[in-house]
Write a protein that holds these residues in place. Structure first.
Motif: not given
Length: 367
Positions: A103, A107, A114, A132, A136, A138, A167
C-alpha cells in the motif's frame, strides 16, 4: 529500479533474476513467477543469507499450468514473456507487513490515487480483510472476497501455495465491458489487477493434500508491464515505452500502421511479445526442437512468423525484431548481448524452414 530501491531501503536483499529454465525442478516447464527460484527456501530445504528479498524476475507463461499463449495479441495485458516485480519474506513478516509495504509503495512511492484502488481477499480470510481496514485504511466496500479460482495461488499442480490478496485499479467505465454486472472479478480491463500478495502457508502434495509450511512466508508479484501502463496513463501494455520501439520496428518492416486496423494490431502485438520471448528463451539455452521447451519455442516462432504473413511479410523478418529486443534490454540483461548472434542465426533458420513449409503447403493447396 524504484521498486528494488524501495525494498532495499526496507531491509530486503536485491536478488538477480534467475533464468527462464528452472534449475533442478522437473515439475515446471518454465519459470512462471518470481518465487520459483526461492521454492527450496519456502519448503525449508535450503537456507539463504537473508530473510527478506526483492527481485525483478523474467517469467514465461506459454506452457504448463500458466499458459497465456493463445491470448497474446488479442488482449491489452497478456504476454508469453514478462518481468515480475516481487518482494519475499521467509519466516520474517507475514500478512500485515506485506500489505503495509504494498500500500505504501503504490500510494506514496508511485502516487497512485487511493480512491481508484480496490483489494480482494480469499473468501474465508478474515485476518487479511481486517489488516486492509486497520493498517491501510481501505473501506469495507472496497474489499471484495473471492473464491479459490481468483484468490488461492499455486505455482503448479504441486508445491508451495496459499491464499492471496490482490490490489486492483479501476481504469474507468470506458475500459470495461459495458455489462451492468461488471465489478471486481470481471475478466474485462476495467478493474486491472496490479499486484498479487500471496500468503504462502501450505505445500500441496501429488495427492492434492495441503500441509502447513514450516514457517509462513510472503511471495508477491506485480507485472512491470502493467504498472508501467498505469503510470504512463495508457490502456494497453503494448502502448507503453516498453513496447513502442518494437512496434515501430514491425511497422517499418511491414509498412503496416499500428492502430489503423484491429486484426493487424493483433498481429503486430503478437510479434512484439513473441520476439521478447524468443530472445530470452534462446539466451537461457532453449533452441527450437520437437519436444518440451524447444517445442514451445518452435510454436512461438511459427506463431509470430504466421502473424508476419498476415501483415504481408513473406521473407524472414523476426530475427530483425529480436535484434531490437537485444538493443532495448541488453543493458539490464547483458546475457542478451552475449547471445545476440545465436538468437539471430537460430531465429532466421527456423523462419526460413517454416516459410518453405508454408510455400510448399500453399502450392499443394492451390493445385
Amino acid at each position: 529500479k524504484r521498486f528494488l530501491d524501495y525494498f532495499k531501503k526496507n531491509g530486503h536483499a536485491i536478488v538477480p533474476s534467475s533464468g527462464l529454465v528452472p534449475k533442478g525442478d522437473p515439475t515446471l516447464l518454465f519459470t512462471n513467477a518470481g518465487m520459483v527460484q526461492f521454492k527450496g527456501v519456502f519448503l525449508n530445504e535450503e537456507t539463504r543469507g537473508y530473510k527478506t528479498a526483492v527481485s525483478c524476475q523474467r517469467c514465461m507463461r506459454a506452457g504448463g499450468k500458466h499458459n497465456d499463449l493463445e491470448n497474446v495479441g488479442r488482449t491489452a495485458r497478456h504476454h508469453t514473456f514478462f518481468e515480475m516485480l516481487g518482494n519475499f519474506s521467509f519466516g520474517d513478516y507475514f500478512k500485515e507487513g506485506a500489505i503495509k509495504y504494498a500500500w505504501d509503495f503504490l500510494t506514496n512511492e508511485m502516487r497512485l490515487p487511493k480512491d481508484k484502488l480496490w483489494v480482494t481477499v480469499f473468501e474465508t480470510d478474515d485476518e487479511a480483510a481486517t489488516i486492509w481496514k486497520k493498517s491501510a485504511g481501505v473501506s469495507d466496500d472496497r474489499i471484495v472476497r473471492l473464491g479459490a479460482k481468483d484468490n488461492f495461488w499455486s505455482m503448479g499442480d504441486t508445491g508451495p501455495c496459499g491464499p492471496c490478496s490482490e490490489i486492483l485499479i479501476d481504469q474507468g467505465v470506458e475500459a470495461g465491458c459495458g455489462e451492468p454486472a461488471c465489478a471486481v472479478g470481471c475478466d474485462c480491463d476495467r478493474y486491472l489487477e496490479l499486484w498479487n500478495l500471496v500468503f504462502m502457508q501450505y505445500n500441496r502434495s501429488v495427492d492434492d493434500k495441503l500441509s502447513p509450511l514450516p514457517s509462513p512466508c510472503i511471495d508477491t508479484g506485480m507485472g512491470l508491464e502493467r504498472l508501467s501502463t498505469v503510470l504512463q496513463g495508457k490502456k494497453s501494455n503494448y502502448d507503453t515505452a516498453l513496447f513502442s520501439p518494437l512496434i515501430h520496428c514491425i511497422e517499418t518492416l511491414s509498412s503496416v500502421k499500428y492502430g489503423a486496423d484491429r486484426e493487424n494490431d493483433v498481429s503486430i502485438k503478437a510479434i512484439a511479445d513473441h520476439a521478447r520471448a524468443i530472445a530470452f528463451l534462446m539466451t537461457d539455452g532453449v533452441l527450437p526442437s520437437n519436444e518440451g521447451r524447444g517445442y514451445v519455442l518452435r510454436r512461438i516462432i511459427r506463431r509470430a512468423a504466421r502473424h508476419g504473413r498476415f501483415l504481408g511479410l513473406k521473407e524472414p523478418f523476426l530475427y530483425k525484431v529480436n535484434a531490437m529486443v537485444v538493443e532495448l534490454m541488453g543493458e539490464i540483461y547483458p546475457e542478451l548481448k552475449a547471445a545476440a548472434s545465436l538468437i539471430s542465426r537460430a531465429t532466421k533458420g527456423e523462419e526460413e524452414r517454416f516459410f518453405e513449409t508454408l510455400e510448399r503447403g500453399l502450392a499443394l493447396l492451390e493445385e
